[in-house]
Write a protein that holds these residues in place. Structure first.
Motif, PDB file in Angstrom:
ATOM      1  N   ASN A  32     -25.563 -12.445  40.132  1.00  0.00           N
ATOM      2  CA  ASN A  32     -24.197 -12.202  39.676  1.00  0.00           C
ATOM      3  C   ASN A  32     -23.713 -10.935  40.372  1.00  0.00           C
ATOM      4  N   LYS A  34     -20.924  -9.568  40.275  1.00  0.00           N
ATOM      5  CA  LYS A  34     -19.859  -8.857  39.531  1.00  0.00           C
ATOM      6  C   LYS A  34     -18.730  -8.500  40.503  1.00  0.00           C
ATOM      7  N   HIS A 118     -20.120 -14.272  29.987  1.00  0.00           N
ATOM      8  CA  HIS A 118     -20.869 -13.053  30.316  1.00  0.00           C
ATOM      9  C   HIS A 118     -20.449 -11.952  29.339  1.00  0.00           C
ATOM     10  N   GLU A 120     -19.729  -8.991  29.669  1.00  0.00           N
ATOM     11  CA  GLU A 120     -18.598  -8.161  30.098  1.00  0.00           C
ATOM     12  C   GLU A 120     -17.273  -8.885  29.839  1.00  0.00           C
ATOM     13  N   GLU A 189     -28.960 -12.730  27.845  1.00  0.00           N
ATOM     14  CA  GLU A 189     -28.797 -11.397  28.428  1.00  0.00           C
ATOM     15  C   GLU A 189     -28.511 -10.389  27.317  1.00  0.00           C
ATOM     16  N   ALA A 193     -29.508  -4.407  27.812  1.00  0.00           N
ATOM     17  CA  ALA A 193     -30.365  -4.408  29.009  1.00  0.00           C
ATOM     18  C   ALA A 193     -29.556  -4.645  30.282  1.00  0.00           C
ATOM     19  N   ILE A 194     -28.256  -4.869  30.144  1.00  0.00           N
ATOM     20  CA  ILE A 194     -27.460  -5.203  31.338  1.00  0.00           C
ATOM     21  C   ILE A 194     -26.994  -3.925  32.024  1.00  0.00           C
ATOM     22  N   GLY A 195     -27.432  -3.752  33.265  1.00  0.00           N
ATOM     23  CA  GLY A 195     -26.999  -2.616  34.066  1.00  0.00           C
ATOM     24  C   GLY A 195     -27.494  -1.279  33.550  1.00  0.00           C
ATOM     25  N   GLY A 229     -31.616 -12.403  31.623  1.00  0.00           N
ATOM     26  CA  GLY A 229     -30.858 -11.446  32.435  1.00  0.00           C
ATOM     27  C   GLY A 229     -30.817 -10.096  31.758  1.00  0.00           C
ATOM     28  N   GLY A 230     -30.885  -9.047  32.556  1.00  0.00           N
ATOM     29  CA  GLY A 230     -30.831  -7.676  32.034  1.00  0.00           C
ATOM     30  C   GLY A 230     -31.806  -6.818  32.800  1.00  0.00           C
ATOM     31  N   SER A 231     -31.281  -6.169  33.862  1.00  0.00           N
ATOM     32  CA  SER A 231     -32.106  -5.253  34.671  1.00  0.00           C
ATOM     33  C   SER A 231     -33.368  -5.909  35.222  1.00  0.00           C
ATOM     34  N   VAL A 232     -33.237  -7.192  35.618  1.00  0.00           N
ATOM     35  CA  VAL A 232     -34.388  -7.849  36.272  1.00  0.00           C
ATOM     36  C   VAL A 232     -34.516  -7.299  37.686  1.00  0.00           C
ATOM     37  N   LEU A 250     -30.917 -14.380  35.592  1.00  0.00           N
ATOM     38  CA  LEU A 250     -29.563 -14.064  36.042  1.00  0.00           C
ATOM     39  C   LEU A 250     -29.618 -12.573  36.387  1.00  0.00           C
ATOM     40  N   VAL A 251     -29.336 -12.284  37.654  1.00  0.00           N
ATOM     41  CA  VAL A 251     -29.609 -10.945  38.185  1.00  0.00           C
ATOM     42  C   VAL A 251     -28.310 -10.274  38.605  1.00  0.00           C
ATOM     43  N   GLY A 252     -28.060  -9.085  38.110  1.00  0.00           N
ATOM     44  CA  GLY A 252     -26.855  -8.351  38.502  1.00  0.00           C
ATOM     45  C   GLY A 252     -27.143  -7.425  39.671  1.00  0.00           C
ATOM     46  N   GLY A 253     -27.354  -6.148  39.386  1.00  0.00           N
ATOM     47  CA  GLY A 253     -27.506  -5.123  40.422  1.00  0.00           C
ATOM     48  C   GLY A 253     -28.479  -5.495  41.534  1.00  0.00           C
TER      49      GLY A 253
HETATM   50  C1  PEP Z   1     -25.745  -9.373  34.744  1.00  0.00           C
HETATM   51  O1  PEP Z   1     -24.706  -8.835  35.070  1.00  0.00           O
HETATM   52  O2  PEP Z   1     -25.716 -10.556  34.420  1.00  0.00           O
HETATM   53  C2  PEP Z   1     -26.974  -8.588  34.759  1.00  0.00           C
HETATM   54  C3  PEP Z   1     -28.043  -9.104  34.234  1.00  0.00           C
HETATM   55  O3  PEP Z   1     -26.923  -7.341  35.342  1.00  0.00           O
HETATM   56  P1  PEP Z   1     -28.166  -6.377  35.695  1.00  0.00           P
HETATM   57  O4  PEP Z   1     -29.228  -7.243  36.333  1.00  0.00           O
HETATM   58  O5  PEP Z   1     -27.604  -5.376  36.649  1.00  0.00           O
HETATM   59  O6  PEP Z   1     -28.624  -5.780  34.426  1.00  0.00           O
END
Ligand code: PEP
Length: 266
Positions: A32, A34, A118, A120, A189, A193-195, A229-232, A250-253
């Motif tokens: 993701n 973002k 999501h 956000e 998620e 834990a997200i970001g 998902g969450g800081s994976v 589900l991976v953000g950063g």
């Molecule tokens: C996300 O935005 O869905 C997410 C999991 O972000 P992050 O991996 O950066 O925590």
């Protein structure tokens, strides 16, 4: 029954009994992005992801990019095993909805995935559980695969409400019925834990995933993929993926760094 057929049947039954994952629950890792990226950086990132296949990463890979870069992703990933999608869709089919993008518009040029709900979007755009379910339905109606995101806040977890919050968020989605639910993906998620760099432990994540699996099973959709998902990151992916009900991430950063994203998938 002839000896060989009996052996094949017994072996198949043994595999069935010892395997927690069915062929329907392939590993899936979705990035993701973002609201990050530009044409030049995206081109490098997509070019680095393009050669990935399930043979090299052992997971199906996808990226959900900002709307203006969907066409760039479509072009850069054409003919590869990496699929692409959007981060949101309109609940509406068409009409006077300035700024919105419909599921059928995305489907029109080859989009596979749409994130819905999501955290956000839930927190900054006041998306309700029902709206998220309606968006999932809109995605399915257009032939997209919705990735329905659910997750509790830190206050809700601290109050012991993590599972009840997830059940509440999922309820209108489950009400779409088994046929619909079997075509979507769920992403757990935890908002805390997200970001944040703070990941749920594999055991914390598994507890919630097991509850989600039970809710899905109860309506006949027990094989739906459930992503965490969450800081994976590469450093914690293997321990999370070793849990029986975690089917991917589900991976953000970390999805913005090709080597890190590929290492998660590997
Ligand atoms: C996300 O935005 O869905 C997410 C999991 O972000 P992050 O991996 O950066 O925590």
């Amino acid at each position: 029954m002839p000896g060989l057929s009996r052996f094949v049947l017994l072996t198949a039954m043994a595999i069935e009994m010892t395997t927690t994952r069915t062929p329907l629950r392939e590993r899936l890792v979705i990035g993701n992005w973002k609201m990050h990226g530009n044409l030049a950086d995206n081109a490098k990132l997509l070019a680095a992801l393009r050669p990935a296949t399930t043979a090299t990463t052992s997971a199906q890979l996808a990226v959900c990019v900002p709307f203006p870069y969907l066409a760039q992703a479509a072009e850069a990933l054409k003919g590869s095993s990496v699929s692409w999608g959007a981060q949101d869709i309109s609940v509406q089919k068409q009409g006077a909805f300035t700024g919105e993008v419909s599921a059928s518009m995305l489907k029109d040029f080859g989009c596979t995935w749409a994130l819905v709900g999501h955290s956000e979007r839930r927190s900054m755009h006041a998306e309700t559980d029902q709206l998220v379910a309606d968006k999932a339905q809109a995605a399915l109606a257009a032939g997209l695969i919705p990735v329905v995101c659910v997750g509790e806040s830190l206050a809700e977890r601290d109050a012991g409400q993590a599972i009840s919050v997830i059940q509440r968020q999922l309820a209108p989605v489950l009400a779409l019925g088994a046929e619909a639910v079997n075509k979507l993906v769920v992403a757990y998620e935890p908002v805390w834990a997200i970001g944040t760099g703070r990941t749920a432990t594999p055991e914390q994540a598994q507890e919630v995933h097991a509850a989600i699996r039970a809710a899905l099973q109860a309506i006949g959709a027990g094989n739906v993929q459930i992503l965490y998902g969450g800081s994976v990151k590469a450093a914690n992916a293997a321990s999370l993926f070793s849990m029986p009900d975690i089917d991917g991430a589900l991976v953000g950063g970390a999805a913005l760094v090709a080597d890190e994203f590929l290492a998660i998938a590997a």
